[in-house]
Scaffold this motif. Structure first.
Motif, PDB file in Angstrom:
ATOM      1  N   TYR A 809       3.097  -9.744 -12.718  1.00  0.00           N
ATOM      2  CA  TYR A 809       2.592  -8.399 -12.970  1.00  0.00           C
ATOM      3  C   TYR A 809       1.343  -8.191 -12.116  1.00  0.00           C
ATOM      4  CZ  TYR A 809       5.536  -8.694 -17.152  1.00  0.00           C
ATOM      5  OH  TYR A 809       6.586  -8.843 -18.017  1.00  0.00           O
ATOM      6  N   SER A 810       1.157  -6.959 -11.615  1.00  0.00           N
ATOM      7  CA  SER A 810      -0.025  -6.693 -10.796  1.00  0.00           C
ATOM      8  C   SER A 810      -0.420  -5.228 -10.902  1.00  0.00           C
ATOM      9  CB  SER A 810       0.233  -7.069  -9.331  1.00  0.00           C
ATOM     10  OG  SER A 810       1.310  -6.315  -8.804  1.00  0.00           O
ATOM     11  N   TYR A 811      -1.702  -4.969 -10.684  1.00  0.00           N
ATOM     12  CA  TYR A 811      -2.176  -3.595 -10.602  1.00  0.00           C
ATOM     13  C   TYR A 811      -3.373  -3.555  -9.668  1.00  0.00           C
ATOM     14  CZ  TYR A 811      -6.095  -4.590 -13.825  1.00  0.00           C
ATOM     15  OH  TYR A 811      -7.235  -5.080 -14.410  1.00  0.00           O
ATOM     16  N   ALA A 812      -3.725  -2.359  -9.236  1.00  0.00           N
ATOM     17  CA  ALA A 812      -4.872  -2.159  -8.358  1.00  0.00           C
ATOM     18  C   ALA A 812      -5.941  -1.372  -9.109  1.00  0.00           C
ATOM     19  CB  ALA A 812      -4.453  -1.410  -7.097  1.00  0.00           C
ATOM     20  N   SER A 813      -7.165  -1.558  -8.715  1.00  0.00           N
ATOM     21  CA  SER A 813      -8.263  -0.794  -9.318  1.00  0.00           C
ATOM     22  C   SER A 813      -9.288  -0.465  -8.247  1.00  0.00           C
ATOM     23  CB  SER A 813      -8.924  -1.593 -10.448  1.00  0.00           C
ATOM     24  OG  SER A 813      -9.615  -2.729  -9.941  1.00  0.00           O
ATOM     25  N   LEU A 814     -10.148   0.513  -8.564  1.00  0.00           N
ATOM     26  CA  LEU A 814     -11.253   0.877  -7.693  1.00  0.00           C
ATOM     27  C   LEU A 814     -12.566   0.617  -8.408  1.00  0.00           C
ATOM     28  CD1 LEU A 814      -9.929   4.247  -6.203  1.00  0.00           C
ATOM     29  CD2 LEU A 814     -10.006   2.010  -5.090  1.00  0.00           C
ATOM     30  N   PRO A 815     -13.613   0.433  -7.679  1.00  0.00           N
ATOM     31  CA  PRO A 815     -14.917   0.207  -8.333  1.00  0.00           C
ATOM     32  C   PRO A 815     -15.294   1.317  -9.307  1.00  0.00           C
ATOM     33  CG  PRO A 815     -15.050  -0.345  -6.000  1.00  0.00           C
ATOM     34  CD  PRO A 815     -13.701   0.283  -6.219  1.00  0.00           C
ATOM     35  N   SER A 816     -14.767   2.502  -9.081  1.00  0.00           N
ATOM     36  CA  SER A 816     -15.059   3.626  -9.973  1.00  0.00           C
ATOM     37  C   SER A 816     -14.387   3.494 -11.330  1.00  0.00           C
ATOM     38  CB  SER A 816     -14.608   4.929  -9.315  1.00  0.00           C
ATOM     39  OG  SER A 816     -13.214   4.888  -9.051  1.00  0.00           O
ATOM     40  N   GLY A 817     -13.463   2.548 -11.448  1.00  0.00           N
ATOM     41  CA  GLY A 817     -12.786   2.331 -12.718  1.00  0.00           C
ATOM     42  C   GLY A 817     -11.346   2.801 -12.757  1.00  0.00           C
ATOM     43  N   GLU A 818     -10.952   3.494 -11.726  1.00  0.00           N
ATOM     44  CA  GLU A 818      -9.570   3.987 -11.691  1.00  0.00           C
ATOM     45  C   GLU A 818      -8.588   2.832 -11.539  1.00  0.00           C
ATOM     46  OE1 GLU A 818      -6.682   6.498  -8.700  1.00  0.00           O
ATOM     47  OE2 GLU A 818      -8.852   6.601  -8.455  1.00  0.00           O
ATOM     48  N   LYS A 819      -7.412   2.944 -12.225  1.00  0.00           N
ATOM     49  CA  LYS A 819      -6.391   1.910 -12.164  1.00  0.00           C
ATOM     50  C   LYS A 819      -5.052   2.498 -11.743  1.00  0.00           C
ATOM     51  CE  LYS A 819      -8.356  -1.120 -15.731  1.00  0.00           C
ATOM     52  NZ  LYS A 819      -8.077  -1.810 -17.032  1.00  0.00           N
ATOM     53  N   SER A 820      -4.268   1.668 -11.087  1.00  0.00           N
ATOM     54  CA  SER A 820      -2.912   2.077 -10.711  1.00  0.00           C
ATOM     55  C   SER A 820      -1.946   1.771 -11.848  1.00  0.00           C
ATOM     56  CB  SER A 820      -2.459   1.329  -9.451  1.00  0.00           C
ATOM     57  OG  SER A 820      -2.170  -0.030  -9.766  1.00  0.00           O
ATOM     58  N   ASP A 821      -0.702   2.201 -11.672  1.00  0.00           N
ATOM     59  CA  ASP A 821       0.359   1.715 -12.553  1.00  0.00           C
ATOM     60  C   ASP A 821       0.528   0.215 -12.339  1.00  0.00           C
ATOM     61  OD1 ASP A 821       1.234   4.220 -13.712  1.00  0.00           O
ATOM     62  OD2 ASP A 821       1.997   4.725 -11.721  1.00  0.00           O
ATOM     63  N   THR A 822       1.093  -0.446 -13.325  1.00  0.00           N
ATOM     64  CA  THR A 822       1.357  -1.884 -13.219  1.00  0.00           C
ATOM     65  C   THR A 822       2.726  -2.103 -12.580  1.00  0.00           C
ATOM     66  OG1 THR A 822       0.035  -2.357 -15.177  1.00  0.00           O
ATOM     67  CG2 THR A 822       1.630  -4.026 -14.511  1.00  0.00           C
TER      68      THR A 822
END
Length: 985
Positions: A809-822
């Motif tokens: 399982y993997s996801y991406a995030s940004l320093p601002s707190g936003e997350k991608s779908d898994t």
């Protein structure tokens, strides 16, 4: 054997006969057939022969606008693709005249209640299996097709047949060549599989009955009531069972002596014979054929007169008004004159306020037909929406491809949604918006057709569902429409949720190639060829789906890298070779480069230059399509008519407008083909579009346009501007206008969508010892995170190694707190067998990964479209596996899939062999198939051999079932074997 019922026995038969009781009160008529006088005569330009040749799949017979009855000749009795409407122009024999037909579909159904006139000896065979039969030769020279009227001379008997229709009643006029030995035959076995049928004599000129059948619709029910203008003197029947008037093989004929002309009226209903009778008594109470013809002609003129085109080019009028005629054939009425109808729950319901409809080809028609209806059929379009809501209330689901109260689940998406929302946004809201919203949301939250993984991961994984790319893109568009409705309903949480889902297209976008690509096990499928037709897409290749973001074209332009690069992609689309690779797909027609006008996914693409700095290129392409791919010939449609969508594209485009994204208010302006067009709107307003100096060479917009005398350089016009009436003047030239339109209206709204990470080093889902995993993201600033087998989450910094079956399982995030779908992937450790030899080559489109697919450790699921099953057409599976060393063999098993609807059958038998040297093989066991071929569900079955032999080589020979059996729609064609997985213990 045949027996005869003569007049002296007719009374005896009637004594025990009775009609089914009507439901509701048969005396209450709420939908009468009233037709106002017409000020127009546009029906004379209609040529129903257009589209009956090639792959148009239209029918030439008589029907009223949106009528329940489509009375037309049948020249084909099979379910062949080019015979979907029952008629094809290339044929030279007619089997008869039935009362229901589909217009331009890609699947076969209907052809109910067939009558055929003749002279002399009666032959109950239709002639397909015998040298002679009741069918007759005919010539197109003796054939006439007009709006609401059809006639032909049957060569075998020289009988002239004339047909006309009211909404619910078909009317035949048979003029025989002589007065002796004339007959009219009724065949209730015609075309589809009969589930049950019944025929009753009411008196010496009246009959009634029903026909329940199965084809595309699993349980279609048609009741009929028929009256002859003359009494028949005897009723020969073909005796097929103990009661020849009831059952699956009912055929009968009606003899007439000393009579040269018979008029026949046939009313139909989905409710009862009593309601069919009521439909007849209400709409056509007498036998005045010419009066009925004139009445339906007036009705056609009233409908066609909603758009008035002015041109001296009579040929273009033929093309235009035939296209508009095709737009008004479907959807079809599906209620009786007393408001009764059969619901999606197969129960009888009543709505005395609004008429109910059927035949909703929504994957096709949401694109242009329904937007056209919002302009010229707004009341009826709202009736369609009300029908959707009724179907949801009765069947718990909005229609996908509904047919005669049956959901066929054909095609993809939940495209009742954009039809509802488009009407809603335009203010056409005479329906229950709360229930409509509930129904739309329910459609989007289903767990079928890949929606479960779409909800969970933000895209559909190719290994989980066939047509994963197309489904993801279509769902994203539908979700955008729901977001618009949620905003109207002040459902902020729903708005944000569905707006986020509407950006799911980004998860399949490959920024390196500019194409949408399938993600299989969280990696883009390799190798990739955009012209390849495969089961990752619906009736298309990647060229034809990589612009399917109608709801966010500015976002797509930005993803391509801006205006210039997007224009180049469009230029390439229209100029590359038209050759496709992969599997054969008959729907991909009308090609200009890889643009396919013959199929719906391409239909908006010609207008996408309007979102760029070069809108004149849309004008050029649209004009080319209008003038080259629509003609006044039998093959005048370049693809399936698809219940009005193909023609609706032409109607809108030839006028000069097109709605790229139903759910918005804006229509794009293209290249008008007529000097003047007037919309006569239902609200009493008139909207006029004038194309000054338009001609075959003057197809470009020149300088500014004028909306109600106000200069404008925008290349759109709103629904409100049309609906409120007024005038749009478009100066035309043979040179394109260099001034760049204001593109601020097409700029993308800010998008915070972060794409889910992908596995970058793609080399299949299996390994034999270990595997390196590398994650990546298209966002340079993204931080990546992963976990293995539901363990703890870790930050990703470099590739890692797995050496056993592993879930990632993997996801991406940004320093601002936003997350991608898994995202999700699963890797399998496969058996380390030696060489594998497959004697008979599998089909390229069903390779499942190549020679080692049968032993890769991945078992195929319940769908052959996911790419896990290996397919063999018309040949045996013959495989030899080298185990590397001599081993004790305990058990061998190989799995197969059967889906007879797709011509896939279990093998006749599977024989297992063993060998020590790979040269001499001895038979271990032969297991014969014990499963019926008739099952309509998808089946999985393992063929097994138990053993205690020593062997190094194992051979498996699975015998193909041969051609499709006679009872099968594909009879005589090669059948398929689908195999996976071969395991050896």
């Amino acid at each position: 054997m045949k027996f005869y019922i003569f007049p002296v026995l007719i009374y005896f038969v009637l004594a025990g006969a009775s009609c089914e009781s009507a439901f509701p009160d048969a005396s209450k008529i709420v939908f009468d057939w009233k037709v106002d006088s017409s000020n127009f005569d546009f029906a004379k330009y209609v040529n129903p022969i257009i589209g009956t040749d090639g792959h148009g799949h239209t029918f030439p017979g008589a029907t009223a606008p949106f009528g329940m009855v489509q009375l037309s000749p049948d020249t084909r009795v099979d379910g062949s693709w080019d015979g979907c409407s029952g008629y094809h122009y290339s044929d030279d024999t007619i089997y008869g005249f039935s009362h229901t037909h589909l217009s331009g579909t890609g699947c076969s159904d209907y052809g109910d209640i067939l009558f055929m006139p003749g002279t002399g000896k009666i032959n109950f065979s239709n002639g397909t299996q015998t040298a002679v039969g009741y069918r007759s030769h005919y010539s197109h020279q003796n054939e006439i097709a007009k709006a609401g009227y059809y006639s032909v001379v049957l060569d075998n008997s020289l009988t002239k047949v004339e047909l006309t229709a009211s909404p619910r009643v078909g009317m035949h006029r048979y003029s025989f060549n002589s007065e002796s030995e004339n007959w009219i035959l009724l065949d209730l076995t015609h075309r589809d599989e009969v589930l049950d049928s019944k025929f009753k004599l009411v008196n010496d000129h009246t009959i009634e009955g029903y026909r329940f059948s199965k084809a595309w619709a699993a349980d279609q029910r048609v009741y009929f009531y028929a009256e002859f203008s003359e009494p028949f003197e005897s009723v020969p029947m073909e005796k097929m069972n103990s009661d020849s008037t009831v059952g699956k093989n009912v055929k009968c004929a009606f003899r007439f002596k000393n009579i040269k002309q018979v008029i026949l009226k046939v009313a139909i209903s989905a409710v009862s014979t009593a309601n069919a009778k009521l439909n007849m008594q209400t709409e056509i109470p007498n036998f005045e054929f010419d009066a009925v013809h004139q009445k339906v002609l007036r009705q056609w003129n009233n409908e066609l007169g909603k758009i008035e085109v002015k041109t001296t080019d009579e040929n273009k009028k033929n093309i235009f008004y035939t296209a508009l005629y095709h737009c008004f054939i479907a959807p079809n009425l599906y209620c009786d004159v007393n408001g009764a109808y059969r619901g999606r729950d197969n129960k009888i319901h009543v709505d005395t306020l609004h008429e109910q409809y059927t035949v909703f080809s929504l994957w096709d028609t949401y694109r242009a037909l329904h937007p056209l209806f919002t302009i010229i059929q707004p009341q009826r379009d709202q009736d369609f929406v009300r029908t959707f809501i009724k179907q949801y209330e009765e069947g718990f689901k909005l229609p996908v491809w509904e047919l005669s109260a049956n959901e066929t689940n054909c095609m993809i998406g939940y495209h009742a949604v954009p039809v509802i929302v488009d009407a809603w946004i335009k203010g056409l809201v005479k329906f229950d918006t709360a229930t409509a919203y509930e129904a739309m949301k329910a459609s989007a939250m289903q767990q079928t057709n890949g929606l479960d993984t779409y909800h969970k991961f933000g895209f559909i994984a190719a290994e989980r569902e066939g047509e994963s790319v197309s489904k993801t893109l279509e769902y994203a568009y539908d979700d955008w429409c729901i977001a618009l409705a949620a905003k109207r309903m002040h459902r902020d949480d729903d708005y944000n949720y569905f707006l986020h889902r509407s950006h799911s297209w980004r998860n399949l976008y490959d920024s390196k190639t500019g194409f949408f690509r399938p993600r299989l096990n969280n990696s883009f499928v390799e190798p990739f060829e955009p012209s390849e037709v495969n089961f990752h897409l619906t009736e298309a290749n990647s060229w034809q789906y990589s612009l399917a973001v109608q709801h966010d074209v500015p976002g797509l332009i930005a993803a391509h890298g801006g205006d210039k690069k997007f224009i180049q992609f469009l230029d390439d689309l229209f100029s590359v070779s038209s050759k496709t690779s992969g599997r054969e797909q008959a729907d991909i027609t009308g090609l200009i480069g890889q643009y396919a006008q013959g199929n719906e996914p391409s239909h908006h693409m010609a207008y996408l230059y309007n979102y760029t700095s070069q809108p004149w290129k849309s004008q050029k392409i649209v004009s080319q399509i209008c003038n080259q791919l629509y003609t006044n010939q039998p093959d005048g449609l370049c693809g399936n008519e698809d219940c009005g969508q193909m023609s609706a594209w032409y109607v809108l485009s030839s006028i000069g407008i097109y709605q790229v994204a139903p759910g918005t208010n804006d229509f794009q302006i293209g290249s008008p083909q007529f000097p003047e067009v007037i919309f006569h709107l239902e609200n009493g307003n008139k909207f006029k579009l004038i194309a000054k100096n338009v001609s075959a060479t003057n197809s470009y917009l020149d300088t500014v346009m004028y909306k109600n005398s106000t200069a404008s350089i925008f290349n759109t016009i709103s629904f409100a501007e049309i609906n409120n009436g007024g005038e749009l003047v478009l100066p035309m030239s043979n040179k394109f206008f260099h001034q760049i339109p204001d593109l601020t209206k097409t700029q993308s709204s800010p998008c915070s969508f972060l794409m889910a990470p992908r596995i970058q080093n793609t080399s299949g889902r299996t390994f034999t010892s270990s595997r390196s995993i590398q994650l990546g993201s298209d966002c340079e600033n993204a931080l990546l995170h992963f976990c293995l087998d539901n363990g703890t989450w870790q930050d990703y910094s470099k590739p890692f190694i797995i050496d056993k079956r592993t879930k990632i399982y993997s996801y991406a995030s940004l320093p601002s707190g936003e997350k991608s779908d898994t995202s999700f992937a699963e890797f399998f450790k496969a058996p380390n067998y030696g060489k594998i030899v497959i004697k008979n080559k599998f089909a390229n489109q069903y390779a499942a990964g190549g020679n080692r697919a049968l032993v890769d450790g991945i078992r195929g699921g319940a769908s052959y479209r996911t790419g896990d099953w290996q397919g063999y057409e018309g040949i045996d599976l013959d495989v030899v596996i080298d185990l590397g060393v001599v081993q004790k063999i305990k058990r061998i098993a190989i799995g197969f899939l059967q889906d007879q609807n797709s011509w896939i059958f279990f093998p006749k038998e599977v024989t297992f062999y063993s060998s020590l040297d790979g040269k001499v093989f001895s038979e271990m066991v032969t297991e014969k198939n014990k499963v019926t071929q008739h099952s309509t569900t998808t089946l999985l079955n393992d063929f097994i051999a138990s053993s205690s032999k020593d062997a190094r080589y194992i051979k498996v020979l699975a015998k193909n079932a041969g051609v499709c059996p006679d009872w099968h729609p594909g009879r005589g064609n090669l059948s398929w074997i689908f195999a996976d997985e071969l395991s050896i213990e």
